[in-house]
Design an enzyme around this catalytic site. Structure first.
Site, mmCIF file in Angstrom:
data_model
loop_
_atom_site.group_PDB
_atom_site.id
_atom_site.type_symbol
_atom_site.label_atom_id
_atom_site.label_comp_id
_atom_site.label_asym_id
_atom_site.label_seq_id
_atom_site.Cartn_x
_atom_site.Cartn_y
_atom_site.Cartn_z
ATOM 1 N N PRO A 31 0.812 -1.212 0.000
ATOM 2 C CA PRO A 31 0.000 0.000 0.000
ATOM 3 C C PRO A 31 0.847 1.263 0.000
ATOM 4 C CG PRO A 31 0.120 -0.920 2.208
ATOM 5 C CD PRO A 31 0.850 -1.873 1.311
ATOM 6 N N ASP A 87 -2.139 2.909 2.582
ATOM 7 C CA ASP A 87 -1.585 3.032 3.917
ATOM 8 C C ASP A 87 -1.973 4.432 4.403
ATOM 9 O OD1 ASP A 87 -0.160 2.446 6.145
ATOM 10 O OD2 ASP A 87 1.819 2.530 5.190
ATOM 11 N N TRP A 120 3.959 0.689 10.482
ATOM 12 C CA TRP A 120 4.485 -0.503 9.800
ATOM 13 C C TRP A 120 3.706 -1.739 10.200
ATOM 14 C CZ3 TRP A 120 7.146 -0.215 5.598
ATOM 15 C CH2 TRP A 120 7.943 0.909 5.369
ATOM 16 N N GLN A 124 12.057 -1.581 0.749
ATOM 17 C CA GLN A 124 11.085 -2.342 1.533
ATOM 18 C C GLN A 124 11.678 -3.605 2.152
ATOM 19 O OE1 GLN A 124 8.326 -1.098 2.453
ATOM 20 N NE2 GLN A 124 8.587 0.702 1.146
ATOM 21 N N TRP A 174 8.323 -3.378 4.267
ATOM 22 C CA TRP A 174 7.158 -4.238 4.135
ATOM 23 C C TRP A 174 7.509 -5.724 4.027
ATOM 24 C CZ3 TRP A 174 3.716 -5.896 -0.266
ATOM 25 C CH2 TRP A 174 2.413 -6.108 0.162
ATOM 26 N N LYS A 201 19.731 10.501 -6.476
ATOM 27 C CA LYS A 201 18.339 10.282 -6.109
ATOM 28 C C LYS A 201 17.527 11.558 -6.324
ATOM 29 C CE LYS A 201 18.927 10.728 -1.144
ATOM 30 N NZ LYS A 201 18.626 10.007 0.095
ATOM 31 N N LYS A 213 13.165 16.740 -3.591
ATOM 32 C CA LYS A 213 12.595 18.066 -3.799
ATOM 33 C C LYS A 213 13.662 19.148 -3.667
ATOM 34 C CE LYS A 213 7.818 17.210 -2.641
ATOM 35 N NZ LYS A 213 7.014 16.885 -1.461
#
Length: 1065
Positions: free
Chosen positions: A47, A86, A524, A559, A563, A596, A599
């Site tokens: 999610p 999520d 989590w 993850q 996750w 990477k 912003k």
RNA sequence: GGGCCCGUAGCUUAGCCUGGUGGAGCGCACGGCUGAUAACCGUGAGGUCCUGCGUUCGAAUCGCAGCGGGCCCA
């Protein structure tokens, strides 16, 4: 009926229409339903957090998922998937706090927890709706209507139920631990929520005065002066060597310092000591048990009550001083040393980062501000050895970016340490793509995992369902909503979020009243239970038994700690097995420099911008094809543009034959593949064979989720085989205007290839696939499956595969390319025929290829004839040149060398070679009539080409192009030059293909005019001229008149569309 | 500081597992085709295979060390 396509590839228009088509026909749902009852494929969508805007990484993630699910669906799997969201947690709280202008938890409490929760809930739902539309615009098919959402009651129950399992299995523990703590959010932070980046902190050396020895100090180093009031001990490494040194400080006084031997010089330099002498060397073990005075015992009176000793610990490193300051309340390792040695935890810092009353003079001061106060206090007490500052990476709250502190607090833990071994053995049963994702990366992470702190002191989250008795302290864990209603004072309709559950009490067996522990779950933990929560477990068990565990999940490599881990942990607690059977770990999206996207760097690429400019199919094909799924993806606009061009070629290839098919009323239902199978040309069989190979390539690639290889295989087929070759070969067949079986065969083969292709690209570029399919299939057969995605995946048909033909065609293509190369050397355009090409093959294979594909070769090389030599036969028309080698001739003939060289040059090269080949030498006559003996080393032989011939190597031999001009060839060449120009003018007038014209051609050259006249009929037919006049001195009246220069010959061409000329009559 | 992954032409990449003269596409230059035409196609130039050391007859490929990038951790 097929519909003609006239427009350019307009992705946005096509995709908009396709989306509407899917919507109106309920395509997604019908496809899923069409596979009901087939083999199950349970997919759990990781999610995304409802932040409001998808980014390139999440777009890639969903596109991977969508492509794989579409592929499995077409391969007849009954797919269970729900989009997931999520929606709880600190990030949303922080956003809402920002909107409301809040600074701290007190603002929230004042505003009212209920009001705040409502805001959070509305915010999350709104963002979910926004993001749903964004994902849909990528063409992602998931169950968007019925997603799983972590804020739903049934989801919360799944989490509650899971915690109850932990409690029942004694895997839940409340205990004091040191946790990462955010003093702004006033909550514990999971290890996985800590964001590390560089900041500047004080770096100070402090002397702790020993009790046992006069004027003797153990030297420690720290970057957190604010933890000194909490210091309880010093740790040294048991086996390092330490020195006791007598040193003269900057004030000129001697003092004795204890520190690691290797670090003495450095530390004394830091402290500007002028002189020193080593008194004694000892191991860390020898220091154990020494005690010291706490340097701030007078300021923090509580410290005077404690003992302060030196202990040994293996984690101590030989850096700075080799002696580590231990504050069990403010460090994980410190805490462990404390537990091992029975040191009390002294933690005089509150949740908000301010000192408590126990901190004596520092009480009420914020720890960050206290740093300088404490440094000053240490300085006044004469125990500050040195002070500087340091740039180092430090943990921050991942959402509000406040520097974390370590704080000993009471929290709830899942005892991962108890189940770690089982987790590790489960990892081995899972299929990992790539393999190292599981065997190296994930395994390493799990091996190092600690107990999982699942409690947070916040508001917007799943309330921890633990009720505790205020009288006897016993606890109860509630597993379901029903259980809570039954046990508590709640009515029938309850809200499971805070603050509503906070008010519910449960009667304790002891007669006291149990009330809920105030904490909420770490987010989590929410997503950790997704695989059964999405199946409605524990409320309903049926789906769970049918589907669980997941057949497949895929997420980014971040993850591993997230996750992949949280799901495994929760599932081991609940079911003692892994919740997934296979996992693909994909990469991250980086900018074009490999950095990477962030912003602050301003290098973030919005996937919707890509969709806007190039379309969703281009974005999809780009992210899927550029790199292997598990490699990081360096986003590059040029690459996107390239992928777009490739799709554009596919589009053009697809639309090219359709106008002809439409014109001829081609009906694929009437012309079956069976019907034409006996009339297939070599090139038709070839493309059908290649098509089969591509299906197999795609299947092979997909079998281990190599999506990039699958797409590249398709792409290469489209570009190389279809666009660059097959379409070129069949173009003349499509132009035949009569009822021609050969044309129908080409139509049918192309049609078959396109239909297959539409299915092959369906998982990856679903819109383009649908667009092609609707026209090619649905417009012809209303009973065909309504969407391409409902079709079965094409099965490879072995009988269509002809590897020999594929290999022959490969050779033929190479010959055509090489002859084009040779043509360039003699500057003869392809438009001009050549009398012949001569192929000298290396072997039988190449020779057979020429035999087999002679007509293709003649066509594509524009040659009147092809001469095929035997393998290794030398072409008899080649000349031979003898090239003397002066370096060999000089030493032998000295003065006469020049004469010999000339003799060789003027000799008959063939005779010379024959003699040398036979006897190893030959005799040449010199100018004075004497003879000289020439040996093989003195002369090299080289084949020479006739003047009008050029050659080039192809893979499998040499091709010679004979460009000798004859009047026939000139006639045809000039005729085609003329035709091309007339066609060009027709185009400029925007005439339709069928429209007839009148054309007048004035050529300023008698000979050329005659040559062109010879081809009059041919030209009239090609340019559809009812009237064609060619001459040297004619008037060129017409609607459109243009001057040309053809190979140096001036021409004047006039054309008039017949409709307009007939209108004048 | 540790674990894992990545580093090949200006750009995006194949080849690496299993060592044997590095292949593509885009871009660039030149050219072809002209009934896919704001399309399509050919040829050519362009490479310290991140660096160094090692193993080997032979290294882009195997090993070690380092550099740069990414993710995760300390």
């Amino acid at each position: 009926m097929l519909q003609e396509i006239t427009s350019q590839y307009n992705a946005n228009k096509i995709e908009k229409n396709i989306h509407r088509f899917w919507e109106e026909n309920n395509a997604y749902k019908r496809v899923r339903e069409s596979r009901e009852g087939a083999s199950k494929f349970f997919f759990v969508d990781g999610p995304p957090y409802t932040t409001g805007h998808i980014h390139l990484g999440t777009a890639w993630n969903k596109v991977i998922k969508d492509s794989i699910l579409r592929y499995f669906s077409m391969n007849n799997y009954d797919i269970h998937e729900r989009a997931g969201w999520d929606m709880h947690g600190l990030p949303i709280e922080v956003k809402v706090e920002g909107i409301l202008g809040f600074q701290s938890k007190k603002d929230i409490e004042t505003y009212g927890v209920g009001n705040f929760i409502n805001k959070c809930k509305n915010f999350a739902i709104e963002q979910k709706d926004n993001m749903t539309e964004q994902f849909k615009s990528l063409g992602v098919w998931l169950d968007w209507e019925n997603p799983y959402m972590t804020l739903r009651d049934e989801y919360i129950e799944a989490a509650w139920w899971t915690l109850k399992q932990a409690y029942d299995k004694d895997l839940l523990e409340e205990g004091q631990r040191v946790v990462n703590w955010c003093p702004r959010c006033e909550t514990a932070i999971a290890d996985s929520e800590v964001d590390y980046f560089e900041i500047t902190d004080p770096s100070i050396y402090i002397k702790f005065r020993l009790k046992e020895e006069e004027n003797t100090y153990v030297v420690i180093w720290t970057t957190t002066p604010w933890t000194i009031p909490s210091n309880m001990a010093v740790a040294v490494h048991p086996s390092f060597e330490y020195s006791k040194v007598k040193a003269t400080n900057p004030e000129g006084n001697d003092e004795v310092l204890i520190l690691a031997s290797d670090l003495v010089e450095d530390v004394l330099k830091q402290g500007r000591y002028t002189d020193y002498e080593v008194l004694e060397k000892m191991s860390g073990k020898d220091l154990e048990g020494l005690s010291y005075h706490h340097p701030l015992a007078d300021a923090v009176s509580k410290q005077a009550e404690f003992e302060h000793n030196i202990y040994t610990a293996d984690y101590v490193t030989a850096e700075k001083t080799g002696c580590v300051h231990i504050a069990p309340g403010h460090g994980m390792e410190d805490f462990e040393v404390g537990v091992e040695n029975g040191i009390p935890v002294f933690c005089p810092v509150g949740a908000d980062g301010k000192y408590l009353d126990e901190a004596g003079k520092y009480s009420g001061e914020h720890i960050r501000d206290a740093n300088q106060t404490i440094i000053n206090d240490l300085k006044h007490r004469g125990v500050l050895l040195a002070e500087e500052s340091i740039n180092h990476r430090y943990g921050h709250c991942w959402r509000c970016k406040t520097p974390n502190i370590y704080l000993a607090t009471v929290q709830w833990f899942l005892k991962i340490s108890d189940i770690k071994q089982n987790m590790l053995s489960e990892i081995q049963k899972v299929d990992w793509y790539p393999e190292w994702a599981g065997t190296s990366r994930f395994k390493d992470w799990v091996e190092g995992a600690r107990d999982w702190c699942i409690s947070r002191q916040r508001y917007w989250g799943i309330p921890i369902p633990v009720w505790k008795c205020s009288s006897c302290g016993s606890i109860d864990v509630v597993g379901t909503k029903q259980e809570l209603i039954k046990k508590s004072n709640a009515g029938k309709h309850i809200e499971l979020h805070r603050p509503y559950v906070d008010d519910l009490t449960i009667e304790c067996d002891c007669g006291g009243s149990m009330s809920r522990v105030e904490d909420v779950f770490d987010v989590w933990f929410d997503s950790a239970v997704a695989s059964w929560a999405t199946l409605g477990y524990p409320q309903s068990e049926e789906d769970f038994h049918r589907w669980w565990p997941a057949d497949f999940i895929t997420e980014g490599h971040d993850q591993t700690r997230g996750w992949f881990y949280s799901q495994l942990g929760a599932s081991m607690v609940a079911f003692e097995q892994s919740p997934y059977e296979s996992v693909m770990m994909h990469g991250f999206t980086l900018d074009k420099y490999g950095k990477k996207m962030s912003k602050s760097q301003g290098n973030v690429v919005d996937p919707l911008e890509v969709v806007d400019k190039y379309g969703a199919d281009t974005l999809r094909a780009y992210v899927l094809s550029t790199s292997a799924p598990w490699d990081d993806l360096k986003f590059n606009w040029e690459g996107v543009n390239q992928v777009y061009s490739n799709l554009n070629i596919l589009w053009n290839v697809y639309r090219f034959p359709i106008p002809y098919m439409v014109l001829d009323n081609f009906d694929p239902k009437q012309v079956s593949m069976d019907l034409i199978s006996k009339h297939l040309r070599k090139e038709d069989k070839w493309i059908l064979s290649r098509m089969q190979s591509v299906i197999k390539d795609v299947d092979d690639a997909m079998s281990d989720y190599q999506l990039h290889k699958a797409i590249r295989a398709i792409n290469e087929f489209v570009l190389e085989d279809l666009s660059r070759w097959y379409i070129q070969l069949i173009r003349p067949r499509t132009w035949v205007e009569s009822e021609d079986p050969d044309k129908l065969v080409a139509y049918r083969v192309l049609y078959d290839v396109f239909v297959t292709l539409s299915k092959l690209i369906a998982p990856f570029t679903p819109h383009m696939a649908e667009e092609m399919y609707q026209n090619l299939v649905r417009n012809v057969d209303q009973y065909a499956p309504i969407t391409v995605h409902m079709n079965d995946w094409p099965l490879p048909e072995e009988e269509k595969v002809d590897k020999e033909l594929e290999s022959h065609m490969q050779i033929a293509r190479s010959i055509v390319e090489s002859s084009a190369n040779a043509r360039q050397k003699v500057k003869r355009k392809l438009r001009w025929p050549v009398s012949r090409i001569v192929v000298a093959p290396d072997d039988k294979e190449a020779s057979n290829a020429v035999d087999n594909l002679r007509s293709v070769l003649m066509d594509q090389t524009n040659a009147k004839d092809i001469e095929l030599l035997d393998p290794d036969e030398e072409w008899s028309e080649l000349g031979l040149e003898a090239i003397p080698d002066p370096s060999a001739i000089g030493p032998v003939f000295k003065k006469n060398a020049g004469d010999v060289i000339n003799a060789i040059k003027s000799s008959n090269p063939s005779e010379l070679k024959e003699s040398i080949d036979s006897y190893g030498e030959s005799s040449v006559s010199l100018s004075d009539s004497s003879a000289a003996t020439v040996t093989s080393d003195m002369v090299n032989f080289q084949r020479t080409l006739p003047d009008t011939v050029a050659s080039a190597e192809f893979e499998g031999g040499i091709v010679y192009v004979d460009a000798t001009l004859t009047s026939d060839i000139e006639s045809e060449g000039f005729a085609r030059e003329v035709i091309r120009r007339v066609q060009d003018m027709r185009k400029e007038l925007d005439l339709s293909v069928e429209e007839n014209v009148k054309s007048l051609i004035k050529i300023d050259d008698e000979r050329v005019a005659e040559l062109v006249k010879n081809m009059e009929t041919y030209i009239s037919k090609e340019v559809r001229a009812d009237t064609l006049v060619i001459g040297t001195n004619i008037s060129t009246d017409g609607d459109y008149v243009k001057d040309w220069n053809v190979e140096g010959i001036p021409m004047e061409i006039a054309i008039s569309p017949l409709e307009s000329s007939s209108g004048n009559v």
